[in-house]
Design a protein around this motif. Sequence first.
Motif, mmCIF file in Angstrom:
data_model
loop_
_atom_site.group_PDB
_atom_site.id
_atom_site.type_symbol
_atom_site.label_atom_id
_atom_site.label_comp_id
_atom_site.label_asym_id
_atom_site.label_seq_id
_atom_site.Cartn_x
_atom_site.Cartn_y
_atom_site.Cartn_z
ATOM 1 N N UNK A 105 -2.681 -4.735 -2.641
ATOM 2 C CA UNK A 105 -2.266 -5.560 -1.502
ATOM 3 C C UNK A 105 -1.872 -6.958 -1.959
ATOM 4 N N UNK A 106 -2.617 -7.488 -2.920
ATOM 5 C CA UNK A 106 -2.341 -8.823 -3.438
ATOM 6 C C UNK A 106 -0.998 -8.868 -4.147
ATOM 7 N N UNK A 107 -0.746 -7.873 -4.973
ATOM 8 C CA UNK A 107 0.500 -7.845 -5.747
ATOM 9 C C UNK A 107 1.705 -7.640 -4.833
ATOM 10 N N UNK A 108 1.565 -6.698 -3.908
ATOM 11 C CA UNK A 108 2.686 -6.398 -3.007
ATOM 12 C C UNK A 108 3.054 -7.618 -2.157
ATOM 13 N N UNK A 109 2.052 -8.421 -1.793
ATOM 14 C CA UNK A 109 2.315 -9.599 -0.962
ATOM 15 C C UNK A 109 2.690 -10.838 -1.755
ATOM 16 N N UNK A 110 2.915 -10.700 -3.055
ATOM 17 C CA UNK A 110 3.221 -11.863 -3.901
ATOM 18 C C UNK A 110 4.704 -11.957 -4.217
ATOM 19 N N UNK A 111 5.142 -13.214 -4.430
ATOM 20 C CA UNK A 111 6.550 -13.451 -4.792
ATOM 21 C C UNK A 111 6.753 -13.436 -6.301
ATOM 22 N N UNK A 112 5.708 -13.762 -7.029
ATOM 23 C CA UNK A 112 5.821 -13.864 -8.482
ATOM 24 C C UNK A 112 4.802 -12.927 -9.134
ATOM 25 N N UNK A 113 5.308 -12.048 -10.004
ATOM 26 C CA UNK A 113 4.425 -11.091 -10.677
ATOM 27 C C UNK A 113 4.438 -11.337 -12.182
ATOM 28 N N UNK A 114 3.289 -11.175 -12.763
ATOM 29 C CA UNK A 114 3.162 -11.255 -14.215
ATOM 30 C C UNK A 114 4.051 -10.174 -14.832
ATOM 31 N N UNK A 115 4.655 -10.456 -15.968
ATOM 32 C CA UNK A 115 5.614 -9.533 -16.573
ATOM 33 C C UNK A 115 5.143 -8.091 -16.643
ATOM 34 N N UNK A 116 3.957 -7.805 -17.220
ATOM 35 C CA UNK A 116 3.497 -6.413 -17.298
ATOM 36 C C UNK A 116 3.297 -5.771 -15.927
ATOM 37 N N UNK A 117 2.889 -6.584 -14.954
ATOM 38 C CA UNK A 117 2.724 -6.049 -13.596
ATOM 39 C C UNK A 117 4.092 -5.735 -13.002
ATOM 40 N N UNK A 118 5.056 -6.615 -13.273
ATOM 41 C CA UNK A 118 6.409 -6.419 -12.771
ATOM 42 C C UNK A 118 7.001 -5.114 -13.297
ATOM 43 N N UNK A 119 6.698 -4.800 -14.560
ATOM 44 C CA UNK A 119 7.236 -3.566 -15.172
ATOM 45 C C UNK A 119 6.302 -2.375 -14.996
ATOM 46 N N UNK A 120 5.168 -2.600 -14.340
ATOM 47 C CA UNK A 120 4.220 -1.501 -14.116
ATOM 48 C C UNK A 120 3.484 -1.093 -15.374
ATOM 49 N N UNK A 121 3.349 -2.032 -16.325
ATOM 50 C CA UNK A 121 2.720 -1.712 -17.608
ATOM 51 C C UNK A 121 1.314 -2.302 -17.671
ATOM 52 N N UNK A 122 0.404 -1.742 -16.888
ATOM 53 C CA UNK A 122 -0.981 -2.234 -16.862
ATOM 54 C C UNK A 122 -1.640 -2.137 -18.232
#
Length: 571
Positions: free
Chosen positions: A419-436
């Motif tokens: 929920x936190x990530x979906x509601x954010x405008x800026x994502x950390x690079x690995x999160x943006x690429x789905x690379x946990x």
Amino acid sequence: MKGFTKFFCQLMLAVVLGLTAMVGGQFSTAQAASKAAITVFSPPDGSWVSEKKLFMAGRVTGPAVSQLTIKGVKSKAPKNVVAVKSGAFGVMITLKEGKNNITLSSDKLQKTLTIYYQSAKIKKAPKGFKRYYVHANPTELDCKECHKLRRGKFNFKRITPAASTCTTNCHTDIGKGAHVHGPVGAGICISCHSPHGSYEPLAIARTGQELCLVCHQAKREEFKDDVIHAPVKEGCIDCHNPHESSMRYQLRGSGTSVSSLCFNCHEAEIFTKSHRHGPVGAGDCIACHKPHAGKHKNLLIASPEKGEVCFQCHKDRKQEFTMKFVHDPVEENCNKCHDPHSSEYRFQLHAEGGKLCSSCHKEQNAELYKIMDTAKYKHQPVDEGRCTDCHRAHSSNVKSLLKTSTEQLCFTCHDELADEVIGSDYRHGPVQTGDCMSCHDVHGSDNSRILSKYFPEEFYKEYQPGNYELCFGCHNKDIAKKKFTRTLTNFRDGEYNLHYFHVNMKKGRNCVACHDPHASTQAKHIRTEVPFGSWSYPISITKTKTGATCVVGCHAPKSYDRSRPQIKPSR
């Protein structure tokens, strides 16, 4: 006409020459002599029997013979003279203990045979004699019952379907089942048993399969397949009762399920564990196996390779096995993971959850399993052996047989973070690429939060570059080393490095004091609040072209400007 006349003349010449040769005597006498013989069908010469009384039967070929003299054995023939009728003869005889040398003769015709009677006193017949089975308490037989006359002689090549009284007089318990063999129902016992005797037990007329295949000829080709069921090789009666049964096809089982027959040989424990395959539970073994012979190992109805035998029923699952990445056992044989009969584990697995996976993967990747076993911080699904929480067991369109993309997979459990990530405008690079997995070791780690490298849990930590090895794997490792810089960071007041100011000290703040490692509604992943023990302080940053103003609960509002430094003397 000329051609026909020529053919007719040649034919007549051949007939005349043939008659001349016969009248000459040499051919006709020799032929008659060679055909003249006394043949004894039962008991055959060189056999041994366990019955003292039996019916001797035979035939005479050649010249017309009306009687035979019998010697060497006690018989019911008046004055030891046996009548020959239509070329056949029969007489009741009583054997003496041991060897019986019997002679049958008529003028120059003579037949000598030796029969050995082994009584209860004699343990074993001499070498050279073959066991011959005859009916106990025999009665005189009439040739006309089973053999037809042809031109005044009995035709012994063809047996007529003569009904008997076997099941009404003596064997009264036979033929009473729900499913009765045809010959038994018709009372034609001689279809399978010889009334005279046989080298086979119970006076069976033929050996092994041949007894049944005489009638069931369509099965002959079936029995030529590559894999043959052991009882089929030995003879059909291991599985079929030749007389009657409570089951269809005279199967030697009980009730209605085929498995009751199979359990006569195969251990029932294999099929009766808590989780049973559908056909096994229903006792329908022939849903997967051919009962007689087949082309595939274990008499399977189709090849076990690539699950073909399973897809005979599980057609709805076939698509699941054809995705981009396929689990190796699926390519080989479903039995690698599933017991096709029964198991103590759900889905008939050979072992429970992760234990099944480790039976192969532990050998393939010993280092990974060492981490999983010894990790200080364990990922709960991994620790509990729930591999299929993250991985598909058969095939997947995602590498490593993951159920879906890493991001979606992790967010399945970590829903608050989602929920936190979906509601954010800026994502950390690995999160943006789905690379946990850039930051986390999903199978286990010696670092808290199953991080792949060390990162301090404390809010304040003395600056050491090694403390931030996780971040410095991607970010500039020198970002907090120099007090003054124009290149290392934009977070500076003039040349004054504000990363150095916040981090490089004995009571330095760690990266996540200000930055959210996953996502934020503020640029540079600046958090909206600063965690501090059980408290949180808000952060609000207002950017300008050359700097920003930071309003935070840690200190009074502060501004910095890369072009017009706002350095205070305290700094």
